[in-house]
Design a protein around this motif. Structure first.
Motif, PDB file in Angstrom:
ATOM      1  N   ALA A  81      27.807 -69.688  11.710  1.00 15.46           N
ATOM      2  CA  ALA A  81      27.396 -69.786  10.309  1.00 15.46           C
ATOM      3  C   ALA A  81      25.917 -69.491  10.125  1.00 15.46           C
ATOM      4  CB  ALA A  81      27.751 -71.170   9.768  1.00 15.46           C
ATOM      5  N   TYR A  82      25.058 -69.968  11.054  1.00 17.81           N
ATOM      6  CA  TYR A  82      23.615 -69.791  10.856  1.00 17.81           C
ATOM      7  C   TYR A  82      23.178 -68.334  10.950  1.00 17.81           C
ATOM      8  CZ  TYR A  82      22.513 -69.094  15.843  1.00 17.81           C
ATOM      9  OH  TYR A  82      22.411 -68.585  17.121  1.00 17.81           O
ATOM     10  N   LYS A  83      24.023 -67.475  11.505  1.00 24.22           N
ATOM     11  CA  LYS A  83      23.669 -66.054  11.615  1.00 24.22           C
ATOM     12  C   LYS A  83      23.902 -65.285  10.305  1.00 24.22           C
ATOM     13  CE  LYS A  83      24.445 -65.909  16.623  1.00 24.22           C
ATOM     14  NZ  LYS A  83      23.142 -65.436  17.118  1.00 24.22           N
ATOM     15  N   ARG A  84      24.612 -65.883   9.355  1.00 25.34           N
ATOM     16  CA  ARG A  84      24.784 -65.355   7.994  1.00 25.34           C
ATOM     17  C   ARG A  84      25.240 -63.891   7.999  1.00 25.34           C
ATOM     18  NH1 ARG A  84      19.361 -67.129   4.778  1.00 25.34           N
ATOM     19  NH2 ARG A  84      18.462 -65.773   6.360  1.00 25.34           N
ATOM     20  N   SER A  85      26.309 -63.607   8.709  1.00 26.51           N
ATOM     21  CA  SER A  85      26.747 -62.215   8.850  1.00 26.51           C
ATOM     22  C   SER A  85      27.109 -61.565   7.521  1.00 26.51           C
ATOM     23  CB  SER A  85      27.934 -62.139   9.806  1.00 26.51           C
ATOM     24  OG  SER A  85      28.990 -62.962   9.350  1.00 26.51           O
ATOM     25  N   ASP A  86      27.511 -62.362   6.534  1.00 25.51           N
ATOM     26  CA  ASP A  86      27.922 -61.780   5.255  1.00 25.51           C
ATOM     27  C   ASP A  86      26.820 -61.846   4.201  1.00 25.51           C
ATOM     28  OD1 ASP A  86      27.839 -64.491   4.767  1.00 25.51           O
ATOM     29  OD2 ASP A  86      29.789 -64.574   3.749  1.00 25.51           O
ATOM     30  N   LEU A  87      25.599 -62.153   4.594  1.00 28.70           N
ATOM     31  CA  LEU A  87      24.525 -62.328   3.614  1.00 28.70           C
ATOM     32  C   LEU A  87      24.384 -61.122   2.709  1.00 28.70           C
ATOM     33  CD1 LEU A  87      22.132 -64.142   2.636  1.00 28.70           C
ATOM     34  CD2 LEU A  87      20.680 -62.863   4.241  1.00 28.70           C
ATOM     35  N   VAL A  88      24.442 -59.928   3.251  1.00 24.89           N
ATOM     36  CA  VAL A  88      24.217 -58.716   2.473  1.00 24.89           C
ATOM     37  C   VAL A  88      25.264 -58.527   1.375  1.00 24.89           C
ATOM     38  CG1 VAL A  88      25.552 -57.164   3.965  1.00 24.89           C
ATOM     39  CG2 VAL A  88      23.574 -56.272   2.711  1.00 24.89           C
ATOM     40  N   PHE A  89      26.423 -59.190   1.515  1.00 28.22           N
ATOM     41  CA  PHE A  89      27.494 -59.034   0.529  1.00 28.22           C
ATOM     42  C   PHE A  89      27.451 -60.091  -0.569  1.00 28.22           C
ATOM     43  CE2 PHE A  89      29.336 -57.285   4.501  1.00 28.22           C
ATOM     44  CZ  PHE A  89      29.490 -55.971   4.080  1.00 28.22           C
ATOM     45  N   ARG A  90      26.496 -61.012  -0.501  1.00 32.35           N
ATOM     46  CA  ARG A  90      26.502 -62.137  -1.438  1.00 32.35           C
ATOM     47  C   ARG A  90      25.963 -61.785  -2.824  1.00 32.35           C
ATOM     48  NH1 ARG A  90      24.651 -67.182   2.503  1.00 32.35           N
ATOM     49  NH2 ARG A  90      26.116 -66.711   4.202  1.00 32.35           N
ATOM     50  N   ASP A  91      25.463 -60.574  -2.995  1.00 32.17           N
ATOM     51  CA  ASP A  91      25.083 -60.102  -4.340  1.00 32.17           C
ATOM     52  C   ASP A  91      25.841 -58.802  -4.598  1.00 32.17           C
ATOM     53  OD1 ASP A  91      23.981 -59.215  -6.683  1.00 32.17           O
ATOM     54  OD2 ASP A  91      21.901 -59.584  -6.110  1.00 32.17           O
ATOM     55  N   PRO A  92      27.058 -58.897  -5.120  1.00 31.45           N
ATOM     56  CA  PRO A  92      27.880 -57.690  -5.330  1.00 31.45           C
ATOM     57  C   PRO A  92      27.221 -56.659  -6.234  1.00 31.45           C
ATOM     58  CG  PRO A  92      29.209 -59.688  -5.552  1.00 31.45           C
ATOM     59  CD  PRO A  92      27.779 -60.132  -5.483  1.00 31.45           C
ATOM     60  N   SER A  93      26.372 -57.117  -7.157  1.00 36.15           N
ATOM     61  CA  SER A  93      25.741 -56.167  -8.073  1.00 36.15           C
ATOM     62  C   SER A  93      24.749 -55.262  -7.361  1.00 36.15           C
ATOM     63  CB  SER A  93      25.030 -56.918  -9.200  1.00 36.15           C
ATOM     64  OG  SER A  93      23.904 -57.637  -8.707  1.00 36.15           O
ATOM     65  N   HIS A 130      34.253 -68.223  18.856  1.00 37.46           N
ATOM     66  CA  HIS A 130      34.798 -69.066  19.927  1.00 37.46           C
ATOM     67  C   HIS A 130      36.262 -69.363  19.591  1.00 37.46           C
ATOM     68  CE1 HIS A 130      35.615 -72.618  22.354  1.00 37.46           C
ATOM     69  NE2 HIS A 130      34.536 -72.337  23.073  1.00 37.46           N
ATOM     70  N   PRO A 131      37.156 -69.343  20.586  1.00 32.04           N
ATOM     71  CA  PRO A 131      38.576 -69.552  20.300  1.00 32.04           C
ATOM     72  C   PRO A 131      38.885 -70.847  19.549  1.00 32.04           C
ATOM     73  CG  PRO A 131      38.309 -68.705  22.519  1.00 32.04           C
ATOM     74  CD  PRO A 131      36.936 -68.976  21.997  1.00 32.04           C
ATOM     75  N   GLN A 132      38.056 -71.875  19.695  1.00 36.40           N
ATOM     76  CA  GLN A 132      38.311 -73.150  19.024  1.00 36.40           C
ATOM     77  C   GLN A 132      37.463 -73.340  17.766  1.00 36.40           C
ATOM     78  OE1 GLN A 132      37.761 -76.157  22.035  1.00 36.40           O
ATOM     79  NE2 GLN A 132      39.235 -75.216  23.418  1.00 36.40           N
ATOM     80  N   ASP A 133      36.744 -72.306  17.364  1.00 33.53           N
ATOM     81  CA  ASP A 133      35.835 -72.406  16.225  1.00 33.53           C
ATOM     82  C   ASP A 133      36.507 -71.805  14.984  1.00 33.53           C
ATOM     83  OD1 ASP A 133      33.795 -72.415  14.376  1.00 33.53           O
ATOM     84  OD2 ASP A 133      32.446 -71.123  15.528  1.00 33.53           O
ATOM     85  N   GLU A 134      37.123 -72.645  14.173  1.00 32.97           N
ATOM     86  CA  GLU A 134      37.816 -72.139  12.991  1.00 32.97           C
ATOM     87  C   GLU A 134      36.841 -71.621  11.938  1.00 32.97           C
ATOM     88  OE1 GLU A 134      41.045 -71.536  12.687  1.00 32.97           O
ATOM     89  OE2 GLU A 134      41.151 -72.178  14.787  1.00 32.97           O
ATOM     90  N   ILE A 135      35.658 -72.210  11.861  1.00 31.56           N
ATOM     91  CA  ILE A 135      34.648 -71.692  10.929  1.00 31.56           C
ATOM     92  C   ILE A 135      34.246 -70.280  11.349  1.00 31.56           C
ATOM     93  CG2 ILE A 135      32.293 -71.986  10.076  1.00 31.56           C
ATOM     94  CD1 ILE A 135      32.734 -75.021  10.265  1.00 31.56           C
ATOM     95  N   GLY A 136      33.994 -70.103  12.652  1.00 35.30           N
ATOM     96  CA  GLY A 136      33.645 -68.772  13.150  1.00 35.30           C
ATOM     97  C   GLY A 136      34.751 -67.763  12.908  1.00 35.30           C
ATOM     98  N   LYS A 137      35.986 -68.184  13.092  1.00 32.33           N
ATOM     99  CA  LYS A 137      37.113 -67.275  12.840  1.00 32.33           C
ATOM    100  C   LYS A 137      37.208 -66.915  11.358  1.00 32.33           C
ATOM    101  CE  LYS A 137      39.939 -68.179  16.879  1.00 32.33           C
ATOM    102  NZ  LYS A 137      41.254 -68.548  17.424  1.00 32.33           N
ATOM    103  N   GLY A 138      36.839 -67.866  10.503  1.00 34.62           N
ATOM    104  CA  GLY A 138      36.793 -67.554   9.080  1.00 34.62           C
ATOM    105  C   GLY A 138      35.743 -66.506   8.759  1.00 34.62           C
TER     106      GLY A 138
END
Length: 540
Positions: free
Chosen positions: A343-355, A375-383
């Protein structure tokens, strides 16, 4: 050459030497692999200790439901050879006979990988970071106590024990046990051990600093006969592996200057802890730098450098098409992002302003390629991975997610992208070595000022920063606004309208990256950590 330096035993849970040897999960393992490759190149007196993961790390694919799923297969590592010694450790009250294989296939310093001899105990080393807490403790017993006992069986003399991250600290308990067997008291043995041990801490993220219940350690045999009071004196209660590393070592290091500042604040409450210095990570040039790029840079031929870059970019685009069926454009700016899904790496940050991002993608101003595993047990990461895969389906001609990230794909991405994006929440990125790999290939970094980048960045000269090191409230909104301001105001005009300047920036990037090689890093470890005999805070 470094043959006359101190003799080092380097302990780490994972090693990234080559994609065919899947004994790594992410940055920690890749760093360890580069460390021992440089030790091999420089003929340093270093041996490495790890575990023989039969199934390695996950093969991670995207399912029909859009979410990642994990596959594990037993790997064929028949090229690794048994070194012919046997030794035992105790796990859950049972004696576990162990063996080791040796790997020096990749020009690296000798790497010894431990596993149980008998199938009944192979669950311990089946999967890297697999299982629950008791599995992890069993693995760390083999790495720590087992690693010391292996060195004794092999007759390898050691001046310095380097624990690379907290997974290895049970080696310190074994060293204390040895000295107590020779007649020293617990406190005397502990102080003697500190004279021989150094420790590297890698993350300011709490989840990366593992802790275990003292009762579990006693049950599993990790305590090697020590009382709960003695264990608590070393690691606290619960037993924190990083705290133990700091208290078992004479000197510790963080992996960038900023990480050093963060770590000293983070652990200042720990009594009797080793001082924490900074040794910034580096990467292994022969592994990560494209030879065509290197040749063009050394000759100073700007046209050849651009041509070599386009070759690497075309190879990446070919690989993307092979994997996904999508063909991205060679003449459109390609931004790469490949990280562990956290989560702290914010991979989707660039998409958070669609405009802002929508028009850039629809008008083919930019293309984005992502990769990474959770990680195989990291459901947040998989999300996070699932979200990137979903976005790639929304913009099929401009956004791609490549599944099952590994070293081969890492090389292609850090050679073939035009720009390397990095936007963690500062100061949670300890170092971030993928940006170093990109830089040495003339791929321009575009990053927040976290990890290694404050040491390398000359804005507009060898890459760009955004966010200005901001750590206050509403940082996502602050960093996102800065990202688009730099992207639209500086990066796009330079890429499309000033090729001469772009290539000069590529040259400056490669020159800057020479300061971030693992050869420089290893020399600093020898000069600043291994050769330093101080024990500045005595055990009390």
């Amino acid at each position: 050459m470094m043959r006359d330096q101190k003799r080092v035993a380097y302990f780490c849970m994972e090693y990234g030497l080559d994609e065919e040897l899947a004994l790594y999960a992410g940055g920690l393992g890749i760093l360890a692999g580069d460390h021992i490759k440089s030790a091999g190149d420089l003929h340093a007196p270093l041996v490495a200790i790890g575990l023989y993961w039969r199934e390695g790390y996950t093969i991670q694919r995207i399912g029909e439901d859009g979410r990642p799923y994990d596959e594990f297969v037993e790997r064929d590592y028949s090229f690794l050879h048994d070194v012919g010694v046997r030794f035992t450790v105790h796990v859950q009250g049972r004696e576990v006979e162990c063996r080791a294989v040796r790997c020096d296939r990749y020009g690296n310093a000798p790497l010894y990988l431990i596993e149980p001899v008998h199938e009944d105990f192979r669950w311990i080393t089946r999967r890297l970071y697999g299982g629950k807490a008791h599995d992890r403790v069993a693995q760390e017993i083999l790495l720590g106590a087992g690693g010391v006992r292996l060195l004794r069986e092999l007759g390898i003399p050691v001046d310095v024990y380097h624990f690379n991250e907290g997974h290895a600290v049970f080696a310190g308990l074994e060293l204390i046990r040895e000295k107590m067997r020779d007649g020293l008291s617990f406190r005397e043995a502990w102080e003697r051990v500190r004279e021989q041990v150094v420790f590297t801490t890698h993350t300011p993220v709490p989840a990366g600093n593992e802790a275990h219940d003292l009762g579990l350690l006693r049950e599993m045999g990790a305590s090697v006969g020590f009382t709960d009071e003695q264990m608590e004196a070393i690691g606290g209660s619960p037993f924190n592996m990083t705290v133990a590393g700091l208290r078992l070592s004479r000197l510790a290091n963080a992996v960038s200057r900023l990480h050093g500042e963060t770590s000293r604040k983070m652990w200042e409450h720990v009594s009797h802890a080793a001082p924490i210095i900074s040794i910034t990570n580096g990467v292994h040039p022969p592994t990560w730098q494209d030879r065509r790029i290197r040749t063009a840079y050394e000759t100073g031929d700007r046209e050849a450098l651009w041509a070599a870059h386009l070759q690497a970019k075309k190879e990446l685009l070919d690989e993307i098409e092979k994997r996904t069926g999508r063909r991205l454009a060679l003449d459109t700016l390609l931004i790469g992002f490949a990280r562990r899904a956290a989560a702290y790496k914010r991979s989707d940050l660039v998409f958070r302003d669609p405009s802002r991002i929508g028009p850039l993608l629809r008008d083919r101003k930019i293309q984005l390629v992502f990769s990474g595993k959770a990680h195989p047990q990291d459901e947040i990461g998989k999300g996070i991975v699932a979200n990137l895969a979903r976005i790639s389906r929304e913009f099929p001609e401009a956004v791609v997610f490549l599944e099952n990230y590994d070293m081969r794909l890492g090389r292609m991405l850090t050679r073939g992208s035009d720009v390397w994006l990095n936007n963690p929440i500062r100061p949670f990125e300890a170092s971030g070595t993928s940006g170093m790999k990109a830089a040495m290939n003339g791929v321009l970094n575009f990053s927040v000022l976290d990890g290694w980048w404050p040491e390398g960045c000359e804005h507009g000269v060898n890459g760009w920063q955004f966010g200005d090191g901001y750590e206050g409230e509403n940082r996502d909104e602050h960093d996102l606004a800065s990202l688009f301001a730099v992207l639209e105001g500086e990066i796009l005009p330079t890429y499309y309208d000033d090729r001469t300047r772009w290539v000069e920036m590529m040259m400056a990037s490669i020159q800057m990256a020479e300061r971030f090689s693992s050869h420089r890093m290893l020399r600093e470890y020898y000069a600043e950590l291994y050769a330093n005999d101080r024990t500045e805070r005595a055990v009390s």
